[in-house]
Design a protein around this motif. Structure first.
Motif, PDB file in Angstrom:
ATOM      1  N   GLY A   1       0.816  -1.211   0.000  1.00  0.00           N
ATOM      2  CA  GLY A   1       0.000   0.000   0.000  1.00  0.00           C
ATOM      3  C   GLY A   1       0.850   1.262   0.000  1.00  0.00           C
ATOM      4  N   ALA A   2       0.294   2.351   0.512  1.00  0.00           N
ATOM      5  CA  ALA A   2       1.014   3.628   0.581  1.00  0.00           C
ATOM      6  C   ALA A   2       2.025   3.584   1.724  1.00  0.00           C
ATOM      7  CB  ALA A   2       0.036   4.781   0.771  1.00  0.00           C
ATOM      8  N   ILE A   3       3.277   3.869   1.416  1.00  0.00           N
ATOM      9  CA  ILE A   3       4.368   3.772   2.397  1.00  0.00           C
ATOM     10  C   ILE A   3       4.847   5.172   2.781  1.00  0.00           C
ATOM     11  CG2 ILE A   3       6.738   2.978   2.758  1.00  0.00           C
ATOM     12  CD1 ILE A   3       6.137   0.657   0.852  1.00  0.00           C
ATOM     13  N   ASP A   4       5.064   5.371   4.084  1.00  0.00           N
ATOM     14  CA  ASP A   4       5.663   6.620   4.583  1.00  0.00           C
ATOM     15  C   ASP A   4       7.177   6.394   4.626  1.00  0.00           C
ATOM     16  OD1 ASP A   4       6.703   8.735   6.060  1.00  0.00           O
ATOM     17  OD2 ASP A   4       4.931   8.895   7.348  1.00  0.00           O
ATOM     18  N   TRP A   5       7.868   6.804   3.574  1.00  0.00           N
ATOM     19  CA  TRP A   5       9.284   6.491   3.451  1.00  0.00           C
ATOM     20  C   TRP A   5      10.148   7.260   4.445  1.00  0.00           C
ATOM     21  CZ3 TRP A   5      11.065   2.313   1.286  1.00  0.00           C
ATOM     22  CH2 TRP A   5      10.294   1.659   0.327  1.00  0.00           C
ATOM     23  N   GLU A   6       9.710   8.391   4.917  1.00  0.00           N
ATOM     24  CA  GLU A   6      10.468   9.115   5.933  1.00  0.00           C
ATOM     25  C   GLU A   6      10.504   8.309   7.234  1.00  0.00           C
ATOM     26  OE1 GLU A   6      12.288  11.711   5.685  1.00  0.00           O
ATOM     27  OE2 GLU A   6      11.780  12.271   3.628  1.00  0.00           O
ATOM     28  N   GLN A   7       9.376   7.729   7.602  1.00  0.00           N
ATOM     29  CA  GLN A   7       9.355   6.857   8.788  1.00  0.00           C
ATOM     30  C   GLN A   7      10.227   5.632   8.581  1.00  0.00           C
ATOM     31  OE1 GLN A   7       5.863   5.855  11.077  1.00  0.00           O
ATOM     32  NE2 GLN A   7       4.667   7.490  10.075  1.00  0.00           N
ATOM     33  N   VAL A   8      10.187   5.079   7.382  1.00  0.00           N
ATOM     34  CA  VAL A   8      11.008   3.900   7.091  1.00  0.00           C
ATOM     35  C   VAL A   8      12.489   4.231   7.266  1.00  0.00           C
ATOM     36  CG1 VAL A   8      11.687   2.271   5.278  1.00  0.00           C
ATOM     37  CG2 VAL A   8       9.281   2.910   5.534  1.00  0.00           C
ATOM     38  N   LYS A   9      12.909   5.370   6.780  1.00  0.00           N
ATOM     39  CA  LYS A   9      14.299   5.786   6.928  1.00  0.00           C
ATOM     40  C   LYS A   9      14.666   5.955   8.401  1.00  0.00           C
ATOM     41  CE  LYS A   9      18.357   7.456   5.815  1.00  0.00           C
ATOM     42  NZ  LYS A   9      19.450   6.578   5.305  1.00  0.00           N
ATOM     43  N   GLN A  10      13.782   6.546   9.172  1.00  0.00           N
ATOM     44  CA  GLN A  10      14.034   6.746  10.598  1.00  0.00           C
ATOM     45  C   GLN A  10      14.072   5.429  11.367  1.00  0.00           C
ATOM     46  OE1 GLN A  10      11.098   9.573  11.970  1.00  0.00           O
ATOM     47  NE2 GLN A  10      11.690  11.104  10.442  1.00  0.00           N
ATOM     48  N   ALA A  11      13.510   4.373  10.774  1.00  0.00           N
ATOM     49  CA  ALA A  11      13.528   3.044  11.405  1.00  0.00           C
ATOM     50  C   ALA A  11      14.795   2.269  11.055  1.00  0.00           C
ATOM     51  CB  ALA A  11      12.294   2.259  10.986  1.00  0.00           C
ATOM     52  N   ASP A  12      15.827   2.982  10.597  1.00  0.00           N
ATOM     53  CA  ASP A  12      17.140   2.396  10.288  1.00  0.00           C
ATOM     54  C   ASP A  12      17.101   1.427   9.104  1.00  0.00           C
ATOM     55  OD1 ASP A  12      18.395   3.809  12.341  1.00  0.00           O
ATOM     56  OD2 ASP A  12      17.890   2.263  13.813  1.00  0.00           O
TER      57      ASP A  12
ATOM     58  N   GLU B   1       2.497  -0.459   6.547  1.00  0.00           N
ATOM     59  CA  GLU B   1       1.375  -1.124   7.203  1.00  0.00           C
ATOM     60  C   GLU B   1       1.402  -2.616   6.881  1.00  0.00           C
ATOM     61  OE1 GLU B   1      -3.535  -0.840   7.431  1.00  0.00           O
ATOM     62  OE2 GLU B   1      -2.359   0.657   6.338  1.00  0.00           O
ATOM     63  N   GLY B   2       1.307  -3.445   7.917  1.00  0.00           N
ATOM     64  CA  GLY B   2       1.279  -4.885   7.721  1.00  0.00           C
ATOM     65  C   GLY B   2       2.669  -5.486   7.600  1.00  0.00           C
ATOM     66  N   ASP B   3       2.722  -6.722   7.100  1.00  0.00           N
ATOM     67  CA  ASP B   3       3.983  -7.446   6.984  1.00  0.00           C
ATOM     68  C   ASP B   3       4.808  -6.939   5.809  1.00  0.00           C
ATOM     69  OD1 ASP B   3       3.162  -9.024   9.093  1.00  0.00           O
ATOM     70  OD2 ASP B   3       2.436 -10.665   7.824  1.00  0.00           O
ATOM     71  N   VAL B   4       6.136  -7.077   5.947  1.00  0.00           N
ATOM     72  CA  VAL B   4       7.045  -6.702   4.873  1.00  0.00           C
ATOM     73  C   VAL B   4       8.265  -7.613   4.930  1.00  0.00           C
ATOM     74  CG1 VAL B   4       8.308  -4.986   6.258  1.00  0.00           C
ATOM     75  CG2 VAL B   4       8.203  -4.748   3.747  1.00  0.00           C
ATOM     76  N   ASP B   5       8.861  -7.879   3.770  1.00  0.00           N
ATOM     77  CA  ASP B   5      10.086  -8.669   3.710  1.00  0.00           C
ATOM     78  C   ASP B   5      11.246  -7.856   4.272  1.00  0.00           C
ATOM     79  OD1 ASP B   5       8.584 -10.556   2.343  1.00  0.00           O
ATOM     80  OD2 ASP B   5       9.292  -9.922   0.365  1.00  0.00           O
ATOM     81  N   LEU B   6      12.068  -8.518   5.098  1.00  0.00           N
ATOM     82  CA  LEU B   6      13.277  -7.889   5.630  1.00  0.00           C
ATOM     83  C   LEU B   6      14.512  -8.602   5.084  1.00  0.00           C
ATOM     84  CD1 LEU B   6      12.370  -7.250   9.383  1.00  0.00           C
ATOM     85  CD2 LEU B   6      12.520  -5.575   7.528  1.00  0.00           C
ATOM     86  N   ASN B   7      15.555  -7.811   4.817  1.00  0.00           N
ATOM     87  CA  ASN B   7      16.781  -8.324   4.198  1.00  0.00           C
ATOM     88  C   ASN B   7      18.015  -7.761   4.888  1.00  0.00           C
ATOM     89  OD1 ASN B   7      15.565  -9.455   1.426  1.00  0.00           O
ATOM     90  ND2 ASN B   7      14.595  -7.487   1.868  1.00  0.00           N
ATOM     91  N   ILE B   8      19.071  -8.546   4.863  1.00  0.00           N
ATOM     92  CA  ILE B   8      20.374  -8.081   5.330  1.00  0.00           C
ATOM     93  C   ILE B   8      21.354  -8.166   4.171  1.00  0.00           C
ATOM     94  CG2 ILE B   8      20.874 -10.397   6.252  1.00  0.00           C
ATOM     95  CD1 ILE B   8      22.787  -9.098   8.237  1.00  0.00           C
ATOM     96  N   TRP B   9      22.086  -7.080   3.960  1.00  0.00           N
ATOM     97  CA  TRP B   9      23.184  -7.063   2.993  1.00  0.00           C
ATOM     98  C   TRP B   9      24.454  -7.213   3.814  1.00  0.00           C
ATOM     99  CZ3 TRP B   9      22.415  -4.089  -2.064  1.00  0.00           C
ATOM    100  CH2 TRP B   9      23.422  -4.382  -2.963  1.00  0.00           C
ATOM    101  N   PHE B  10      25.121  -8.361   3.696  1.00  0.00           N
ATOM    102  CA  PHE B  10      26.219  -8.686   4.608  1.00  0.00           C
ATOM    103  C   PHE B  10      27.412  -7.763   4.440  1.00  0.00           C
ATOM    104  CE2 PHE B  10      23.765 -12.594   4.460  1.00  0.00           C
ATOM    105  CZ  PHE B  10      23.749 -12.981   5.786  1.00  0.00           C
ATOM    106  N   ARG B  11      27.835  -7.560   3.207  1.00  0.00           N
ATOM    107  CA  ARG B  11      28.987  -6.705   2.940  1.00  0.00           C
ATOM    108  C   ARG B  11      28.622  -5.716   1.839  1.00  0.00           C
ATOM    109  NH1 ARG B  11      31.998 -12.059   2.578  1.00  0.00           N
ATOM    110  NH2 ARG B  11      32.891 -12.438   4.650  1.00  0.00           N
ATOM    111  N   PRO B  12      27.853  -4.702   2.172  1.00  0.00           N
ATOM    112  CA  PRO B  12      27.392  -3.765   1.144  1.00  0.00           C
ATOM    113  C   PRO B  12      28.560  -3.001   0.533  1.00  0.00           C
ATOM    114  CG  PRO B  12      26.910  -2.909   3.321  1.00  0.00           C
ATOM    115  CD  PRO B  12      27.394  -4.308   3.523  1.00  0.00           C
TER     116      PRO B  12
END
Length: 316
Positions: free
Chosen positions: A127-138, A303-314
């Protein structure tokens, strides 16, 4: 004496025939060489009709190593199973003792320092994402779905939130990559999907890879149900080469089961790999850059579930 004259005559005829054949062969090679030089167009040619090069599908046979080394896996029917290991596909060199999970995020340490970054991958389903909040969530990076091919009719469709997501993430200072959900059945269709990606991404500055996401549909019958191992590898190569020719870094996304049982790994070993395997630690043997460790993550601003990822050696 007559026999000698006859033998000399036959020998002369044979030599003459050999000379004629040699002249014809040299002529054919020369004509082919000149024509090939005339028709050839470099991959970076500025001629408009030839900007996007057709991938060369290399099907050189690769072999398992023969030292008896085994990779143990688990199968729902047979329990513990083993498969021989590819000797020419790089193994992962990650030290998973440096992997930790805190507050729902995965982190990776080397030499006592956290070097990994955290990211999400999103589509219109978020859905609609608040990208500023996402950035603040590290959240450091995001892979945005550009589009998909329908698994029934095979129609290429753009994601309804693609433009809003990519512009919102970049405005918030989040590094961005992109992916396409493929249901290609052959290399020609994979090229069509790559071209759709290239066209959609043209207005944007993409710093992260452009990803080929081919998946098996488990919940319904699909046009990809009978895709062969060879055809799937052809699709991966065709997509990635088309993307690479357009100046982007290609990457292949796949889950552990499909990668080990369906993907011809020696043929895609030159492309970065994004692994999907849900749990506290990955079991995948071969090299991978990014690990998608859950599809039920929670991030402020989404809002809701989202996939999370780790980049080991960016990359820096």
């Amino acid at each position: 004496m007559a026999d000698n004259k006859k033998r000399i005559r036959f020998r002369s005829i044979a030599i003459l025939e050999a000379v004629i054949i040699l002249i014809l062969a040299v002529g054919l090679v020369w004509v082919g060489f000149i024509k090939g030089r005339k028709d050839a167009v470099p991959a970076n040619s500025s001629n408009k009709p030839q900007v996007r090069r057709r991938a060369v599908i290399d099907k050189e046979e690769a072999f398992y190593q023969l030292d008896g080394k085994k990779l143990l896996m688990h199968d729902s029917t047979y329990g513990e199973i083993f498969v021989p290991i590819y000797g020419d596909v790089p193994a992962s060199d990650l030290d998973l003792s440096g992997l930790t999970m805190r507050n729902g995020y995965a982190y990776y340490e080397e030499n006592g320092e956290i070097i990994s970054t955290t990211g999400v991958d999103v589509s219109e389903f978020q859905g609609a994402i608040d990208w500023e909040q996402v950035k603040q969530a590290d959240i450091d990076f995001a892979f945005i779905r550009v589009g998909y091919r329908t698994y029934g009719d095979g129609i290429i469709t753009y994601d309804n939130e693609f433009q809003r997501n990519i512009e919102g993430a970049q405005k918030a200072g989040i590094k961005v990559g992109a992916y396409f959900y493929s249901q290609a059945t052959n290399a020609d269709e994979a090229v069509e999907e790559a071209d759709a990606m290239i066209d959609a991404l043209a207005p944007y500055d993409i710093s992260l890879p452009v990803v080929y996401d081919w998946e098996i549909v488990h919940t319904d019958s699909a046009r990809t149900d009978d895709v062969s191992v060879e055809a799937l590898a052809d699709c991966c190569v065709a997509f990635c080469e088309r993307i690479k020719d357009s100046g982007y870094t290609p990457m292949v996304y796949q889950n552990t089961g499909t990668a080990m049982h369906k993907l011809d790994l020696p043929r895609i070993k030159d492309y970065d790999f994004w692994l999907a395997e849900y749990g506290d630690s990955p079991s995948y043997y071969y090299d991978f850059k990014i690990w998608q460790y859950t599809n039920t993550g929670h991030v402020p601003g989404i809002e809701g579930d989202v996939d999370l990822n780790i980049w080991f050696r960016p990359e820096k």
